[in-house]
Scaffold this motif. Sequence first.
Motif, PDB file in Angstrom:
ATOM      1  N   LYS A   1       1.635  28.096  34.064  1.00 43.91           N
ATOM      2  CA  LYS A   1       0.229  27.877  34.419  1.00 43.91           C
ATOM      3  C   LYS A   1      -0.137  28.418  35.799  1.00 43.91           C
ATOM      4  CE  LYS A   1      -0.272  23.681  31.607  1.00 43.91           C
ATOM      5  NZ  LYS A   1      -0.567  22.220  31.624  1.00 43.91           N
ATOM      6  N   THR A   2       0.856  28.535  36.694  1.00 45.88           N
ATOM      7  CA  THR A   2       0.537  28.883  38.085  1.00 45.88           C
ATOM      8  C   THR A   2       0.992  30.276  38.508  1.00 45.88           C
ATOM      9  OG1 THR A   2       2.605  27.880  38.903  1.00 45.88           O
ATOM     10  CG2 THR A   2       0.647  26.458  38.777  1.00 45.88           C
ATOM     11  N   ALA A   3       1.899  30.878  37.777  1.00 48.43           N
ATOM     12  CA  ALA A   3       2.457  32.176  38.187  1.00 48.43           C
ATOM     13  C   ALA A   3       1.382  33.254  38.225  1.00 48.43           C
ATOM     14  CB  ALA A   3       3.581  32.587  37.237  1.00 48.43           C
ATOM     15  N   GLU A   4       1.454  34.102  39.242  1.00 49.77           N
ATOM     16  CA  GLU A   4       0.502  35.203  39.403  1.00 49.77           C
ATOM     17  C   GLU A   4       1.227  36.534  39.251  1.00 49.77           C
ATOM     18  OE1 GLU A   4      -2.396  34.929  42.638  1.00 49.77           O
ATOM     19  OE2 GLU A   4      -1.621  32.916  43.049  1.00 49.77           O
ATOM     20  N   PHE A   5       0.623  37.415  38.481  1.00 53.69           N
ATOM     21  CA  PHE A   5       1.188  38.735  38.242  1.00 53.69           C
ATOM     22  C   PHE A   5       0.165  39.808  38.619  1.00 53.69           C
ATOM     23  CE2 PHE A   5       3.672  35.969  35.558  1.00 53.69           C
ATOM     24  CZ  PHE A   5       4.931  36.527  35.498  1.00 53.69           C
ATOM     25  N   LYS A   6       0.680  40.977  38.919  1.00 54.30           N
ATOM     26  CA  LYS A   6      -0.185  42.119  39.225  1.00 54.30           C
ATOM     27  C   LYS A   6       0.359  43.350  38.521  1.00 54.30           C
ATOM     28  CE  LYS A   6      -2.184  44.790  43.042  1.00 54.30           C
ATOM     29  NZ  LYS A   6      -2.248  44.953  44.526  1.00 54.30           N
ATOM     30  N   GLU A   7      -0.534  44.097  37.867  1.00 56.91           N
ATOM     31  CA  GLU A   7      -0.091  45.285  37.130  1.00 56.91           C
ATOM     32  C   GLU A   7       0.368  46.376  38.078  1.00 56.91           C
ATOM     33  OE1 GLU A   7      -1.835  46.905  33.211  1.00 56.91           O
ATOM     34  OE2 GLU A   7      -2.635  48.266  34.743  1.00 56.91           O
ATOM     35  N   LYS A   8       1.460  47.028  37.688  1.00 60.24           N
ATOM     36  CA  LYS A   8       2.029  48.101  38.502  1.00 60.24           C
ATOM     37  C   LYS A   8       2.732  49.097  37.596  1.00 60.24           C
ATOM     38  CE  LYS A   8       5.335  48.984  42.249  1.00 60.24           C
ATOM     39  NZ  LYS A   8       6.333  48.380  43.180  1.00 60.24           N
ATOM     40  N   LEU A   9       2.541  50.376  37.876  1.00 57.08           N
ATOM     41  CA  LEU A   9       3.258  51.417  37.132  1.00 57.08           C
ATOM     42  C   LEU A   9       4.644  51.560  37.748  1.00 57.08           C
ATOM     43  CD1 LEU A   9       3.168  53.633  34.924  1.00 57.08           C
ATOM     44  CD2 LEU A   9       2.401  55.222  36.703  1.00 57.08           C
ATOM     45  N   ILE A  10       5.685  51.289  36.944  1.00 56.70           N
ATOM     46  CA  ILE A  10       7.049  51.315  37.477  1.00 56.70           C
ATOM     47  C   ILE A  10       7.895  52.355  36.749  1.00 56.70           C
ATOM     48  CG2 ILE A  10       6.940  48.883  38.133  1.00 56.70           C
ATOM     49  CD1 ILE A  10       8.794  48.307  35.688  1.00 56.70           C
TER      50      ILE A  10
END
Length: 318
Positions: A59-68
């Motif tokens: 419920k709390t985790a934050e993600f950010k899109e990134k080209l890897i």
Amino acid sequence: MDYTIDSTLLLIHEAAKRGHEVYTLQTDQLVIQDSQTKGFANKLKKGQKIPKSPQKFFKTAEFKEKLIVLGDCDVIMMRDDPPLDPLVLNFLDSIADDVFLINSIRGLREANNKIYTASYYDPKKEFIPTTYVSKNKKYLRSIIENHDGDKMIMKPLNGFGGKGVIVMEKSAMQNVNSLLDFYIHGQDRHTSNYVILQDYVEGAEKGDIRVIMLGNKPLGAIRRVPAKGEARSNISSGGTAEKYELTKHDIKLCEKIGDKLVEDGIYFSGLDIIEGKLIEVNVLSPGGLVEINWNLDIPIQQHVIDYIEEKVAQGFKN
């Protein structure tokens, strides 16, 4: 997704708790750019506090899109529903020498459908029920008609989660043609799909045993009991989990199949056993970790991440 019992969430949470850089990546986000295999991944943001509870983490985790660049990762763990798109493995082929893949490309190619179990050599029928795989309607019908028992199991080759698993009875032979037509052709007469027929194992109505394997050893097991009036015992199909202690025969089966799994590059898998017979091997998304953990002192995800860390520290590649 029911995050309260999701096995993938447990693995992500355990890796995050240990401070690892964690990404999630859907297979439709793979790309080739500048001769490199890359992907639009969701990266777990650094610096955030990781809750002790996987459910709270969800419920709390934050993600950010990134080209890897996938080849820059230490390990890639495949978690997907079968059947696996073979093109995904073609993408991963290009990084197989750079990353620890769990499971290996070879293992996924060979074992991501039910042929892997059906073709396992077991001449004494000690571990594997007699199994037939075909898309020939006449042949499949003859197997059912000439079968010694009154029941057989029919299921699609590429099914998962208990979908499409039915019990065939000789008393209902009038339905066989239409069922075979549906399983082989679906809604399109121009398609053709493989069907599995398998001996009905007496006692199957009591449910099956899900065993989680790490390397060639069992970590834990549960009995999955079907809902009333249901032939399938999968939790996703309404089954319930009960505590289960592996028998001597179960352990012997795990040892036997475990050596082959590791030999084939399958390091993390789920075995489905009914009355001492191996029914399926799940190599893409073995689940049941939450339920098995109820009966263990050390959660399975800790063993799995320990295993991965050890392999990476050893410089292990597939």
